[in-house]
Design a protein around this motif. Structure first.
Motif, mmCIF file in Angstrom:
data_model
loop_
_atom_site.group_PDB
_atom_site.id
_atom_site.type_symbol
_atom_site.label_atom_id
_atom_site.label_comp_id
_atom_site.label_asym_id
_atom_site.label_seq_id
_atom_site.Cartn_x
_atom_site.Cartn_y
_atom_site.Cartn_z
ATOM 1 N N TYR A 89 1.421 5.080 7.287
ATOM 2 C CA TYR A 89 0.193 5.355 7.902
ATOM 3 C C TYR A 89 -0.539 4.225 8.337
ATOM 4 O O TYR A 89 -0.559 3.558 7.626
ATOM 5 C CB TYR A 89 -0.740 5.923 7.008
ATOM 6 N N LYS A 127 0.617 12.137 3.111
ATOM 7 C CA LYS A 127 2.082 12.417 3.068
ATOM 8 C C LYS A 127 2.391 10.915 3.664
ATOM 9 O O LYS A 127 3.543 10.078 3.184
ATOM 10 C CB LYS A 127 2.531 13.440 3.787
ATOM 11 N N ALA A 128 1.899 10.553 4.904
ATOM 12 C CA ALA A 128 2.254 9.279 5.701
ATOM 13 C C ALA A 128 1.913 8.166 4.871
ATOM 14 O O ALA A 128 2.893 7.154 4.764
ATOM 15 C CB ALA A 128 1.407 9.368 6.891
ATOM 16 N N ARG A 163 -4.846 20.267 6.911
ATOM 17 C CA ARG A 163 -3.596 19.896 7.151
ATOM 18 C C ARG A 163 -3.718 18.220 7.739
ATOM 19 O O ARG A 163 -2.615 17.665 7.446
ATOM 20 C CB ARG A 163 -3.148 20.596 8.436
ATOM 21 N N GLN A 164 -4.811 17.848 8.405
ATOM 22 C CA GLN A 164 -4.809 16.458 8.786
ATOM 23 C C GLN A 164 -4.510 15.501 7.493
ATOM 24 O O GLN A 164 -3.963 14.750 7.374
ATOM 25 C CB GLN A 164 -5.908 16.183 9.719
ATOM 26 N N GLU A 223 -3.786 16.415 4.468
ATOM 27 C CA GLU A 223 -2.411 16.500 3.732
ATOM 28 C C GLU A 223 -1.314 15.602 4.488
ATOM 29 O O GLU A 223 -0.327 14.747 3.775
ATOM 30 C CB GLU A 223 -1.856 17.800 3.735
ATOM 31 N N GLY A 224 -1.425 15.484 6.032
ATOM 32 C CA GLY A 224 -0.665 14.854 6.649
ATOM 33 C C GLY A 224 -0.729 13.049 6.529
ATOM 34 O O GLY A 224 0.392 12.615 6.274
#
Length: 184
Positions: free
Chosen positions: A138, A131-132, A124-125, A127-128
């Protein structure tokens, strides 16, 4: 026979209070705690101290199995070390004890679940972050060591070990920074 409590959380901004209070209410004395990742046993000095002084008949008590470790092999190795000393492990939530074989089986399954959860968190990290990055927001992780200070100390002739001591970081961090600086 002593009931020795162990509390752990992963980061400085998390609180150990709930774990310590619960261990105290269960009659644990002493209670050792630390704020460090459970990914491996490296650097977990309080856990190492417990494993060094635990004696036959003593009980190591943790609130949840994932407080002991996020890697199934590490958790099972800890249980093995306790066995070697004639001690045992009790997990409070859900209640599991290595005094009997059923508790060992459940603990193995819980250790596998904790390890799987860790993989999900990392996924999940990632993926986040991806996306950022796509959205241009980011900024990367927070720098823990001032790179300019590392270069300045290096320019004065200090070696990586001296720089690491002066800045309170690891030599590996210094080597990484100096390596990146040389390549730039």
């Amino acid at each position: 026979m002593a009931r020795i409590g162990y509390a752990r959380c992963s980061s400085e901004d998390q609180s150990l209070e709930v774990q310590v209070d619960r261990l105290r209410s269960e009659g644990c004395q002493p209670i050792r705690s630390e704020k460090i990742s459970g990914v491996s046993r490296d650097g977990r000095t309080e856990l190492a101290a417990i494993l060094d002084f635990i004696r036959e008949g003593d009980e190591l008590v943790v609130l949840r199995a994932d407080r002991l470790g996020r890697d199934t092999r590490d958790v099972l190795n800890i249980v093995h070390e306790l066995d070697q000393r004639g001690a045992y492990l009790t997990v409070l939530d859900p209640h599991i004890s290595t005094r009997g074989e059923p508790g060992r089986i459940v603990l193995t399954v819980l250790g596998m679940v904790a390890q799987m959860e860790r993989r999900f968190i990392r996924e999940r990290q990632r993926e986040g972050i991806a996306k950022a990055k796509l959205e241009g927001v980011y900024k990367g992780g927070k720098r823990r060591v001032d790179r300019d200070q590392v270069f300045a100390l290096h320019q004065t002739g200090k070696g990586p070990a001296a720089i690491a001591r002066a800045l309170g970081c690891s030599r590996m961090q210094v080597y990484r920074i100096l390596g990146h600086g040389a390549a730039a």
